[in-house]
Design an enzyme around this catalytic site. Sequence first.
Site, PDB file in Angstrom:
ATOM      1  NE  ARG A  67      -3.958  -1.809   2.390  1.00 54.68           N
ATOM      2  CZ  ARG A  67      -5.134  -1.546   1.847  1.00 54.68           C
ATOM      3  NH1 ARG A  67      -5.374  -0.361   1.360  1.00 54.68           N
ATOM      4  NH2 ARG A  67      -6.083  -2.467   1.792  1.00 54.68           N
ATOM      5  CG  LEU A  95      -5.636   7.553   0.403  1.00 56.85           C
ATOM      6  CD1 LEU A  95      -6.027   9.024   0.358  1.00 56.85           C
ATOM      7  CD2 LEU A  95      -4.663   7.220  -0.722  1.00 56.85           C
ATOM      8  CG  HIS A 111     -19.325   7.559   4.060  1.00 57.91           C
ATOM      9  ND1 HIS A 111     -18.753   6.402   3.578  1.00 57.91           N
ATOM     10  CD2 HIS A 111     -20.295   7.166   4.918  1.00 57.91           C
ATOM     11  CE1 HIS A 111     -19.340   5.364   4.126  1.00 57.91           C
ATOM     12  NE2 HIS A 111     -20.293   5.799   4.941  1.00 57.91           N
ATOM     13  CG  ASP A 147     -15.751   6.111   5.387  1.00 53.65           C
ATOM     14  OD1 ASP A 147     -15.173   6.760   4.504  1.00 53.65           O
ATOM     15  OD2 ASP A 147     -16.269   4.998   5.180  1.00 53.65           O
TER      16      ASP A 147
HETATM   17  C1  GRF Z   1     -20.495   7.919  -3.837  1.00 53.45           C
HETATM   18  O1  GRF Z   1     -21.637   7.298  -3.292  1.00 53.45           O
HETATM   19  C2  GRF Z   1     -19.624   8.415  -2.723  1.00 53.45           C
HETATM   20  O2  GRF Z   1     -20.340   8.812  -1.608  1.00 53.45           O
HETATM   21  C3  GRF Z   1     -18.791   7.207  -2.397  1.00 53.45           C
HETATM   22  O3  GRF Z   1     -18.555   6.584  -3.624  1.00 53.45           O
HETATM   23  C4  GRF Z   1     -19.582   6.923  -4.546  1.00 53.45           C
HETATM   24  C5  GRF Z   1     -18.918   7.530  -5.726  1.00 53.45           C
HETATM   25  O4  GRF Z   1     -19.791   7.720  -6.798  1.00 53.45           O
HETATM   26  N1  GRF Z   1     -17.601   7.583  -1.687  1.00 53.45           N
HETATM   27  P1  GRF Z   1     -19.259   8.449  -8.120  1.00 53.45           P
HETATM   28  O5  GRF Z   1     -18.078   7.614  -8.635  1.00 53.45           O
HETATM   29  O6  GRF Z   1     -18.850   9.834  -7.760  1.00 53.45           O
HETATM   30  O7  GRF Z   1     -20.421   8.390  -9.066  1.00 53.45           O
END
Ligand code: GRF
Length: 221
Positions: A67, A95, A111, A147
């Site tokens: 990673r 990350l 999120h 998160d």
């Molecule tokens: C979204 O639901 C975001 O909240 C999550 O991943 C998804 C990304 O969707 N972290 P997109 O690729 O921006 O359409």
Amino acid sequence: MEPLRLGVLVSGSGSNLQAILDAIRKKRLDATVCLVVSNQPKALAIERARRAGVATAIVNHKDYDSREAFDRALVTKMREAKVQWVVLAGFMRLLTPTFLEAFPHRVLNIHPALLPSFPGINAQQQALDYGVRVSGCTVHLVDSGTDTGPILAQSVVDVRADDTVDTLSARILAREHVLFPKVLQWIAQGRVHIMASNGSSGRVLVQLDGVRASVGVAGAR
Ligand code: GRF
């Protein structure tokens, strides 16, 4: 003021990237996307970036032994592009401090739940399974937890009795597309301040317009 220089990390469809690009085009966001990096070579997000004339790179995690090595490659790309803030827009890798320490308190994620509830994957399914009546989305600074970083903004949607994962996800995603560019514009306008909070080492205090927005732990949890 110079536009905020953004680097965007993606793995999937890139609808949040699109919302950011659209907000810039419509002059609602004083920023420029310097580089979009995907770990998935076939991500639709890369196609969206190319269509908008934005530089792209593929950094495939499968090509790296660890990673940290993957994160070092990402840092190199971001530094070459002179990125100031990094935006995770559907980036499906965690990350490590190798990346986060290169951009201290300068990495943002969105999120699809009201954190700290339902972190990790399948947040919308988690919300439905739990039976909550409201859910939404959260924009937060990234730390090395999943998160867990300090929250900058949230937007709430109702959960309806007949919701499926798809209907709830769509309602949340529409809010994400409004909230993410809005928070980036706060940053572009210099309205967000991040500082070590008094006395307790490792904690950061986030202020919006001089008012406390959130307190979080900067390092790993
Ligand atoms: C979204 O639901 C975001 O909240 C999550 O991943 C998804 C990304 O969707 N972290 P997109 O690729 O921006 O359409």
